[in-house]
Design a protein around this motif. Structure first.
Motif, PDB file in Angstrom:
ATOM      1  N   ALA A  36       0.989  -0.848  -0.015  1.00 24.05           N
ATOM      2  CA  ALA A  36      -0.065  -0.304  -0.157  1.00 24.05           C
ATOM      3  C   ALA A  36       0.570   1.223   0.096  1.00 24.05           C
ATOM      4  O   ALA A  36       2.356   1.060   0.628  1.00 24.05           O
ATOM      5  CB  ALA A  36      -0.487  -0.519   1.187  1.00 24.05           C
ATOM      6  N   PHE A  37      -0.013   2.702  -0.991  1.00 28.60           N
ATOM      7  CA  PHE A  37       1.334   3.461  -0.909  1.00 28.60           C
ATOM      8  C   PHE A  37       0.048   4.622   0.114  1.00 28.60           C
ATOM      9  O   PHE A  37      -0.850   4.986  -0.486  1.00 28.60           O
ATOM     10  CB  PHE A  37       1.720   3.794  -1.858  1.00 28.60           C
ATOM     11  N   VAL A  38       1.112   5.050   0.669  1.00 27.59           N
ATOM     12  CA  VAL A  38      -0.048   6.308   1.756  1.00 27.59           C
ATOM     13  C   VAL A  38       0.259   8.060   1.037  1.00 27.59           C
ATOM     14  O   VAL A  38       1.867   8.261   2.250  1.00 27.59           O
ATOM     15  CB  VAL A  38      -0.432   6.111   3.373  1.00 27.59           C
ATOM     16  N   ASP A  39      -0.081   8.743   0.934  1.00 28.27           N
ATOM     17  CA  ASP A  39       0.495  10.079   0.796  1.00 28.27           C
ATOM     18  C   ASP A  39      -0.242  10.959   1.915  1.00 28.27           C
ATOM     19  O   ASP A  39      -1.416  10.625   2.483  1.00 28.27           O
ATOM     20  CB  ASP A  39       0.311  10.753  -0.827  1.00 28.27           C
ATOM     21  N   PHE A  40       1.364  11.893   2.708  1.00 25.83           N
ATOM     22  CA  PHE A  40       0.557  12.538   3.557  1.00 25.83           C
ATOM     23  C   PHE A  40       0.804  14.268   2.717  1.00 25.83           C
ATOM     24  O   PHE A  40       1.770  14.828   2.159  1.00 25.83           O
ATOM     25  CB  PHE A  40       2.085  12.346   4.376  1.00 25.83           C
ATOM     26  N   THR A  41      -0.617  14.305   2.351  1.00 28.45           N
ATOM     27  CA  THR A  41      -1.131  15.771   1.529  1.00 28.45           C
ATOM     28  C   THR A  41      -1.335  16.703   2.352  1.00 28.45           C
ATOM     29  O   THR A  41      -1.432  16.851   3.481  1.00 28.45           O
ATOM     30  CB  THR A  41      -1.747  15.329   0.700  1.00 28.45           C
ATOM     31  N   GLU A  42      -0.857  18.433   1.840  1.00 27.26           N
ATOM     32  CA  GLU A  42      -1.163  19.208   2.945  1.00 27.26           C
ATOM     33  C   GLU A  42      -2.584  19.544   3.752  1.00 27.26           C
ATOM     34  O   GLU A  42      -2.259  20.010   4.904  1.00 27.26           O
ATOM     35  CB  GLU A  42      -0.847  20.535   2.365  1.00 27.26           C
ATOM     36  N   SER A  43      -3.520  18.895   3.359  1.00 28.16           N
ATOM     37  CA  SER A  43      -4.636  18.926   3.661  1.00 28.16           C
ATOM     38  C   SER A  43      -4.981  17.743   4.903  1.00 28.16           C
ATOM     39  O   SER A  43      -6.347  18.158   5.695  1.00 28.16           O
ATOM     40  CB  SER A  43      -5.563  18.766   2.309  1.00 28.16           C
ATOM     41  N   MET A  44      -4.107  17.361   5.494  1.00 30.51           N
ATOM     42  CA  MET A  44      -4.137  15.738   5.993  1.00 30.51           C
ATOM     43  C   MET A  44      -3.244  15.513   7.002  1.00 30.51           C
ATOM     44  O   MET A  44      -2.751  16.789   6.787  1.00 30.51           O
ATOM     45  CB  MET A  44      -3.485  14.438   5.515  1.00 30.51           C
ATOM     46  N   SER A  45      -4.324  16.099   8.541  1.00 34.54           N
ATOM     47  CA  SER A  45      -3.956  15.929   9.915  1.00 34.54           C
ATOM     48  C   SER A  45      -2.713  14.540  10.010  1.00 34.54           C
ATOM     49  O   SER A  45      -2.908  13.724   9.494  1.00 34.54           O
ATOM     50  CB  SER A  45      -5.141  15.977  10.440  1.00 34.54           C
ATOM     51  N   THR A  46      -2.159  15.070  10.874  1.00 32.23           N
ATOM     52  CA  THR A  46      -1.292  13.540  11.428  1.00 32.23           C
ATOM     53  C   THR A  46      -1.880  12.474  12.489  1.00 32.23           C
ATOM     54  O   THR A  46      -1.798  11.353  12.116  1.00 32.23           O
ATOM     55  CB  THR A  46      -0.388  13.831  12.568  1.00 32.23           C
ATOM     56  N   ASP A  47      -3.005  12.753  12.562  1.00 35.44           N
ATOM     57  CA  ASP A  47      -4.154  11.556  13.185  1.00 35.44           C
ATOM     58  C   ASP A  47      -4.412  11.107  12.209  1.00 35.44           C
ATOM     59  O   ASP A  47      -4.827  10.136  11.501  1.00 35.44           O
ATOM     60  CB  ASP A  47      -5.338  12.716  13.808  1.00 35.44           C
ATOM     61  N   ALA A  48      -4.709  12.474  11.150  1.00 36.47           N
ATOM     62  CA  ALA A  48      -5.292  11.324   9.938  1.00 36.47           C
ATOM     63  C   ALA A  48      -4.411  10.456   8.641  1.00 36.47           C
ATOM     64  O   ALA A  48      -5.011   9.576   8.460  1.00 36.47           O
ATOM     65  CB  ALA A  48      -5.945  12.400   9.072  1.00 36.47           C
ATOM     66  N   LEU A  49      -3.305  10.898   8.989  1.00 37.47           N
ATOM     67  CA  LEU A  49      -3.065   9.910   8.565  1.00 37.47           C
ATOM     68  C   LEU A  49      -1.668   8.969   8.553  1.00 37.47           C
ATOM     69  O   LEU A  49      -2.186   7.576   9.074  1.00 37.47           O
ATOM     70  CB  LEU A  49      -1.011  10.935   8.564  1.00 37.47           C
ATOM     71  N   GLU A  50      -2.065   8.780  10.498  1.00 34.82           N
ATOM     72  CA  GLU A  50      -1.819   7.676  11.102  1.00 34.82           C
ATOM     73  C   GLU A  50      -2.832   6.728  11.171  1.00 34.82           C
ATOM     74  O   GLU A  50      -3.089   5.266  10.685  1.00 34.82           O
ATOM     75  CB  GLU A  50      -1.868   8.016  12.604  1.00 34.82           C
ATOM     76  N   PRO A  74      13.405  10.309   8.072  1.00 34.91           N
ATOM     77  CA  PRO A  74      13.101  10.185   9.384  1.00 34.91           C
ATOM     78  C   PRO A  74      13.368  11.666  10.261  1.00 34.91           C
ATOM     79  O   PRO A  74      13.318  12.423   9.684  1.00 34.91           O
ATOM     80  CB  PRO A  74      14.869   9.954   9.933  1.00 34.91           C
ATOM     81  N   GLY A  75      12.232  11.381  11.399  1.00 34.77           N
ATOM     82  CA  GLY A  75      11.596  12.812  11.883  1.00 34.77           C
ATOM     83  C   GLY A  75      10.689  13.351  11.495  1.00 34.77           C
ATOM     84  O   GLY A  75       9.668  14.099  12.044  1.00 34.77           O
ATOM     85  N   GLY A  76      10.011  13.023  10.064  1.00 33.19           N
ATOM     86  CA  GLY A  76       8.664  13.219   9.502  1.00 33.19           C
ATOM     87  C   GLY A  76       7.973  12.550   9.995  1.00 33.19           C
ATOM     88  O   GLY A  76       7.481  11.559  10.392  1.00 33.19           O
ATOM     89  N   SER A  77       6.473  13.363  10.261  1.00 35.41           N
ATOM     90  CA  SER A  77       5.481  13.020  10.341  1.00 35.41           C
ATOM     91  C   SER A  77       5.057  10.822   9.666  1.00 35.41           C
ATOM     92  O   SER A  77       4.437  10.320  10.681  1.00 35.41           O
ATOM     93  CB  SER A  77       4.090  13.533   9.479  1.00 35.41           C
ATOM     94  N   PRO A  78       5.434  10.982   8.882  1.00 31.07           N
ATOM     95  CA  PRO A  78       5.418   8.931   8.438  1.00 31.07           C
ATOM     96  C   PRO A  78       5.758   8.553   9.473  1.00 31.07           C
ATOM     97  O   PRO A  78       4.911   7.359   9.471  1.00 31.07           O
ATOM     98  CB  PRO A  78       5.446   9.136   6.866  1.00 31.07           C
ATOM     99  N   ALA A  79       6.596   9.219   9.081  1.00 32.15           N
ATOM    100  CA  ALA A  79       7.887   8.160  10.201  1.00 32.15           C
ATOM    101  C   ALA A  79       7.532   7.919  11.649  1.00 32.15           C
ATOM    102  O   ALA A  79       7.205   6.846  12.416  1.00 32.15           O
ATOM    103  CB  ALA A  79       9.292   8.487   9.870  1.00 32.15           C
ATOM    104  N   ASN A  80       7.072   9.151  11.722  1.00 30.25           N
ATOM    105  CA  ASN A  80       7.034   9.524  13.312  1.00 30.25           C
ATOM    106  C   ASN A  80       5.772   8.539  13.758  1.00 30.25           C
ATOM    107  O   ASN A  80       5.472   7.935  14.916  1.00 30.25           O
ATOM    108  CB  ASN A  80       6.387  11.182  13.965  1.00 30.25           C
TER     109      ASN A  80
END
Length: 147
Positions: free
Chosen positions: A31-45, A68-74
């Motif tokens: 699966a491939f999950v983009d973290f876009t500008e309109s997405m909150s970190t909770d929505a990403l998780e 490393p240290g970015g929202s997708p990694a965290n």
């Protein structure tokens, strides 16, 4: 087979998806999950948790993230802490992601992590240094004057 979830900022994941499909063909349990500008970190998780669940066949899931240290990694790290059989590599590159598709069957999650870290590291090369080494080791071709 180990499930793979690729995530990163903006269109990192979908861009990698295009390249991986071109190199390896369509993949299952990936699966491939983009973290876009309109997405909150909770929505990403939440999206990462759903993706991990969708690709998990019981042999584990590996997150491959961009920075490393970015929202997708965290956020992958949050999932790793409370979910069994999850690993994460951050700083992933295309050779790692493409090889994950080829190397994930018939191995363990930890062995896959080790293999991909080796591939990722060895795929980074100083192209000028490579060219200079090739030029030094190339046999000299005699030249003739005139016709």
């Amino acid at each position: 087979m180990i499930g793979i979830v690729v995530s990163g900022h903006i269109h990192f994941a979908s861009g990698m998806q295009s390249a991986v499909v071109a190199i390896t063909g369509q993949q299952t349990q990936m699966a491939f999950v983009d973290f876009t500008e309109s997405m909150s970190t909770d929505a990403l998780e939440l999206a990462l948790r759903q993706a991990a669940s969708a690709v998990d066949s019981g042999e584990g899931v590996l997150f491959l993230t961009d920075i490393p240290g970015g929202s997708p990694a965290n956020r992958a790290l949050n999932i790793l802490q409370d979910t069994p059989a999850i690993e994460a590599i951050s700083g992933a590159n295309l050779p790692m992601i493409a090889n994950a598709a080829f190397e994930r069957e018939g191995t363990t999650l930890q062995a896959l992590v080790t293999t991909l870290l080796e591939i990722g590291t060895s795929s980074m090369q100083d192209m000028r240094a490579q060219l200079e080494m090739a030029m030094q080791s190339a046999p000299e071709i005699p030249s003739e004057d005139g016709l």
